[in-house]
Design a protein around this motif. Structure first.
Motif, PDB file in Angstrom:
ATOM      1  N   ALA A 105       0.839  -1.195   0.000  1.00  9.60           N
ATOM      2  CA  ALA A 105       0.000   0.000   0.000  1.00  9.60           C
ATOM      3  C   ALA A 105       0.876   1.247   0.000  1.00  9.60           C
ATOM      4  O   ALA A 105       2.002   1.239   0.509  1.00  9.60           O
ATOM      5  CB  ALA A 105      -0.931   0.007   1.211  1.00  9.60           C
ATOM      6  N   PHE A 106       0.323   2.304  -0.575  1.00 11.55           N
ATOM      7  CA  PHE A 106       0.981   3.612  -0.626  1.00 11.55           C
ATOM      8  C   PHE A 106       0.059   4.669  -0.026  1.00 11.55           C
ATOM      9  O   PHE A 106      -1.158   4.467   0.065  1.00 11.55           O
ATOM     10  CB  PHE A 106       1.312   3.994  -2.075  1.00 11.55           C
ATOM     11  N   LEU A 107       0.644   5.801   0.364  1.00 12.14           N
ATOM     12  CA  LEU A 107      -0.145   6.917   0.883  1.00 12.14           C
ATOM     13  C   LEU A 107      -0.657   7.750  -0.281  1.00 12.14           C
ATOM     14  O   LEU A 107       0.138   8.238  -1.096  1.00 12.14           O
ATOM     15  CB  LEU A 107       0.711   7.778   1.809  1.00 12.14           C
ATOM     16  N   PRO A 108      -1.968   7.939  -0.391  1.00 11.07           N
ATOM     17  CA  PRO A 108      -2.503   8.697  -1.526  1.00 11.07           C
ATOM     18  C   PRO A 108      -2.005  10.118  -1.588  1.00 11.07           C
ATOM     19  O   PRO A 108      -1.897  10.703  -2.662  1.00 11.07           O
ATOM     20  CB  PRO A 108      -4.025   8.627  -1.307  1.00 11.07           C
ATOM     21  N   GLY A 109      -1.667  10.694  -0.451  1.00 15.79           N
ATOM     22  CA  GLY A 109      -1.196  12.075  -0.426  1.00 15.79           C
ATOM     23  C   GLY A 109       0.202  12.259  -0.957  1.00 15.79           C
ATOM     24  O   GLY A 109       0.658  13.407  -1.103  1.00 15.79           O
ATOM     25  N   PRO A 179      -9.571   7.120   4.161  1.00 22.10           N
ATOM     26  CA  PRO A 179      -9.736   8.140   3.124  1.00 22.10           C
ATOM     27  C   PRO A 179      -9.055   9.468   3.430  1.00 22.10           C
ATOM     28  O   PRO A 179      -8.625  10.160   2.507  1.00 22.10           O
ATOM     29  CB  PRO A 179     -11.264   8.301   3.048  1.00 22.10           C
ATOM     30  N   ASN A 180      -8.933   9.811   4.710  1.00 25.37           N
ATOM     31  CA  ASN A 180      -8.245  11.067   5.042  1.00 25.37           C
ATOM     32  C   ASN A 180      -6.734  10.940   5.041  1.00 25.37           C
ATOM     33  O   ASN A 180      -6.017  11.932   5.246  1.00 25.37           O
ATOM     34  CB  ASN A 180      -8.724  11.603   6.398  1.00 25.37           C
ATOM     35  N   GLY A 181      -6.225   9.726   4.808  1.00 25.01           N
ATOM     36  CA  GLY A 181      -4.790   9.513   4.734  1.00 25.01           C
ATOM     37  C   GLY A 181      -4.059   9.625   6.054  1.00 25.01           C
ATOM     38  O   GLY A 181      -2.826   9.595   6.082  1.00 25.01           O
ATOM     39  N   GLN A 182      -4.784   9.676   7.170  1.00 23.64           N
ATOM     40  CA  GLN A 182      -4.158   9.902   8.468  1.00 23.64           C
ATOM     41  C   GLN A 182      -3.979   8.635   9.292  1.00 23.64           C
ATOM     42  O   GLN A 182      -3.125   8.581  10.176  1.00 23.64           O
ATOM     43  CB  GLN A 182      -4.995  10.903   9.274  1.00 23.64           C
ATOM     44  N   LEU A 241      -9.751 -11.409   3.217  1.00 19.21           N
ATOM     45  CA  LEU A 241      -8.844 -11.271   2.080  1.00 19.21           C
ATOM     46  C   LEU A 241      -9.154 -10.043   1.231  1.00 19.21           C
ATOM     47  O   LEU A 241      -8.535  -9.837   0.181  1.00 19.21           O
ATOM     48  CB  LEU A 241      -8.859 -12.538   1.221  1.00 19.21           C
ATOM     49  N   GLY A 242     -10.088  -9.211   1.687  1.00 22.49           N
ATOM     50  CA  GLY A 242     -10.346  -7.935   1.044  1.00 22.49           C
ATOM     51  C   GLY A 242     -10.749  -6.920   2.091  1.00 22.49           C
ATOM     52  O   GLY A 242     -11.532  -7.228   3.005  1.00 22.49           O
ATOM     53  N   LEU A 243     -10.211  -5.700   1.991  1.00 23.90           N
ATOM     54  CA  LEU A 243     -10.503  -4.639   2.946  1.00 23.90           C
ATOM     55  C   LEU A 243     -10.465  -3.321   2.184  1.00 23.90           C
ATOM     56  O   LEU A 243      -9.403  -2.905   1.715  1.00 23.90           O
ATOM     57  CB  LEU A 243      -9.465  -4.655   4.074  1.00 23.90           C
ATOM     58  N   GLN A 244     -11.636  -2.681   2.022  1.00 20.72           N
ATOM     59  CA  GLN A 244     -11.729  -1.504   1.155  1.00 20.72           C
ATOM     60  C   GLN A 244     -12.739  -0.500   1.704  1.00 20.72           C
ATOM     61  O   GLN A 244     -13.711  -0.864   2.363  1.00 20.72           O
ATOM     62  CB  GLN A 244     -12.175  -1.905  -0.262  1.00 20.72           C
ATOM     63  N   PHE A 245     -12.519   0.779   1.356  1.00 23.48           N
ATOM     64  CA  PHE A 245     -13.484   1.836   1.627  1.00 23.48           C
ATOM     65  C   PHE A 245     -14.320   2.096   0.380  1.00 23.48           C
ATOM     66  O   PHE A 245     -13.802   2.091  -0.741  1.00 23.48           O
ATOM     67  CB  PHE A 245     -12.771   3.126   2.022  1.00 23.48           C
ATOM     68  N   ASP A 246     -15.621   2.341   0.580  1.00 23.94           N
ATOM     69  CA  ASP A 246     -16.451   2.724  -0.550  1.00 23.94           C
ATOM     70  C   ASP A 246     -16.387   4.239  -0.750  1.00 23.94           C
ATOM     71  O   ASP A 246     -15.672   4.949  -0.035  1.00 23.94           O
ATOM     72  CB  ASP A 246     -17.888   2.212  -0.380  1.00 23.94           C
ATOM     73  N   ALA A 247     -17.139   4.736  -1.728  1.00 27.18           N
ATOM     74  CA  ALA A 247     -17.062   6.158  -2.079  1.00 27.18           C
ATOM     75  C   ALA A 247     -17.521   7.071  -0.954  1.00 27.18           C
ATOM     76  O   ALA A 247     -17.115   8.234  -0.888  1.00 27.18           O
ATOM     77  CB  ALA A 247     -17.882   6.421  -3.338  1.00 27.18           C
ATOM     78  N   SER A 248     -18.350   6.557  -0.047  1.00 30.72           N
ATOM     79  CA  SER A 248     -18.841   7.368   1.067  1.00 30.72           C
ATOM     80  C   SER A 248     -17.899   7.359   2.260  1.00 30.72           C
ATOM     81  O   SER A 248     -18.154   8.029   3.265  1.00 30.72           O
ATOM     82  CB  SER A 248     -20.222   6.867   1.506  1.00 30.72           C
ATOM     83  N   GLY A 249     -16.816   6.568   2.191  1.00 29.80           N
ATOM     84  CA  GLY A 249     -15.879   6.460   3.306  1.00 29.80           C
ATOM     85  C   GLY A 249     -16.205   5.351   4.275  1.00 29.80           C
ATOM     86  O   GLY A 249     -15.587   5.263   5.347  1.00 29.80           O
ATOM     87  N   GLN A 250     -17.127   4.456   3.909  1.00 32.09           N
ATOM     88  CA  GLN A 250     -17.481   3.322   4.759  1.00 32.09           C
ATOM     89  C   GLN A 250     -16.527   2.150   4.484  1.00 32.09           C
ATOM     90  O   GLN A 250     -16.265   1.814   3.335  1.00 32.09           O
ATOM     91  CB  GLN A 250     -18.919   2.885   4.480  1.00 32.09           C
ATOM     92  N   LEU A 251     -16.043   1.527   5.546  1.00 32.19           N
ATOM     93  CA  LEU A 251     -15.138   0.383   5.433  1.00 32.19           C
ATOM     94  C   LEU A 251     -15.943  -0.903   5.258  1.00 32.19           C
ATOM     95  O   LEU A 251     -16.959  -1.126   5.927  1.00 32.19           O
ATOM     96  CB  LEU A 251     -14.271   0.284   6.688  1.00 32.19           C
TER      97      LEU A 251
END
Length: 389
Positions: A105-109, A179-182, A241-251
């Protein structure tokens, strides 16, 4: 061309568009058969193979895809040119069973980071004392100052599963940057031990919430009054085996069930997802497990599958090339091999399409221009590009 100009063009500046191509729902065979018969809305192009590829991520702002290989190696490919290279400075992994090098993984910022270097996170199976092992999360600096190779400097373990146990299964070790990169979230599998998933003083069978340096984040609700270890966000998980945020910021997480009962969960802070007390599958020896609907105190999946799909990773599609999938979960499936598309709404989800493939699909990644990239599972797994017909 100078090396600095090369790197600016090749890796660490914004890439040009690619030139090359509550309630739960149970998936059923009738829905599967209907979507199997549908014509694929995409063309598939292969771009070489890898040695047991496990995970992949684009360096933000670039067309360069970094691919981890389970035995402990890593490669990158610029999908706009086809140029490939290797990565050094990797950790020593405990390879075997389901263990080895895991997620990246990389930091989006850092999409506009200093030319030639950026933060990188990796997970892997790490040996412990005696015949024990567990997942580890490391942080380092990715340096790419040569055309055909990169290296990781200063890789340091910043979190690891506690306790380490015997066996080589269910590490999970997927990473999701908030999503906030923090802060970041890490999937911590129950290592095929079952009961520790319900133990709040064990990291096994949990999703943990960490600061970017690996320390526990400050907003984990179960940490209050020492109810649980301070990093724990949710518990009662099996093999994520999958961990993702949706467009609303929900995990959301995607889990393997036992014999049946693979599931997609909306992950809420402090919730208990029930494993091994409940499941929509049974033990491999046929012993039944109480179903989710018998124990409403546990969070039920948004959707579960019988027969299983044996999920790999998934994405929430946000591109424009496949508008019919926008906002949907696009899931890599290994048994039967294929892509599974699921629409979510609130706490519920519904499978809307399924596309069979010849070989198991381990990883799915969205490219910078909205193309979908897949990695086949196991030795010789190919990198596949999906674009609209």
């Amino acid at each position: 061309m100078t090396m600095t100009k090369f790197l600016a063009a090749f890796l660490f500046t914004a890439a040009l568009p690619l030139a090359s191509c509550g309630a739960q729902t149970v998936g059923d065979s009738a829905a599967t058969a209907a979507s199997d018969a549908a014509e694929r809305p995409f063309a598939v192009t292969a771009h070489g193979s890898f040695n047991e590829p496990w995970a992949a991520a684009f360096a933000p702002g670039t067309s360069v895809l970094f691919v981890t290989e389970k035995p402990g190696t890593m490669q990158f490919v610029d999908v706009s040119t086809g140029k490939r290279g290797t990565v050094s400075g990797l950790p020593t992994v405990d390879y075997g069973g389901q263990g080895g090098l895991g997620d990246v993984a990389f930091l989006p910022g850092e999409s506009a980071a200093t030319v030639g270097q950026r933060t990188i996170y990796l997970t892997w199976a790490k040996a412990g004392p005696g015949d024990t092992r567990g997942a580890a999360l490391g942080k380092g600096t990715l340096v790419c100052d040569k055309p055909e190779s990169c290296r990781i400097d200063g890789l340091k373990v910043i979190w690891e599963q506690k306790p380490k146990v015997t066996g080589r299964g269910h590490y999970s070790h997927r990473i999701a940057i908030a999503p906030n990169g923090q802060t970041m979230f890490v999937a911590s599998g129950e290592r095929q031990k079952g009961e520790p998933a319900q133990d709040p003083q064990s990291d096994l069978g949990k999703i943990v919430h960490l600061n970017l340096d690996g320390t526990p984040a400050a907003v984990n609700p179960l940490a209050e009054d020492n109810v649980a270890r301070p990093e724990i966000w949710s518990l009662g998980h099996r093999n994520i085996l999958g961990l993702q945020f949706d467009a609303s910021g929900q995990l959301w997480d995607l889990e393997h069930g036992p014999a049946g009962g693979d599931e997609l969960n909306r992950v809420v802070a402090g919730k208990n997802y029930g494993w091994p007390v409940v499941s929509n599958g049974d033990h491999y020896n046929g012993t039944p497990i109480p179903r989710h609907d018998t124990r409403p105190e546990f969070a039920a999946p948004a959707i579960s599958w019988n027969p299983v799909i044996a999920p790999g990773d998934f994405i929430f599609y946000s591109g424009d090339l496949f508008p019919q999938w926008k906002g949907a979960a696009v899931i890599a499936a290994m048994k039967p091999a294929g892509l599974v598309v699921v629409q979510t709404e609130g706490d519920t989800a519904k499978e809307v399409a399924r596309y069979p493939f010849d070989k198991r699909i381990r990883e799915v990644v969205q490219g910078p221009d909205g193309a979908i990239w897949l990695l086949e599972d196991k030795a010789g797994g190919r990198l596949l590009e999906l674009r609209p017909r």
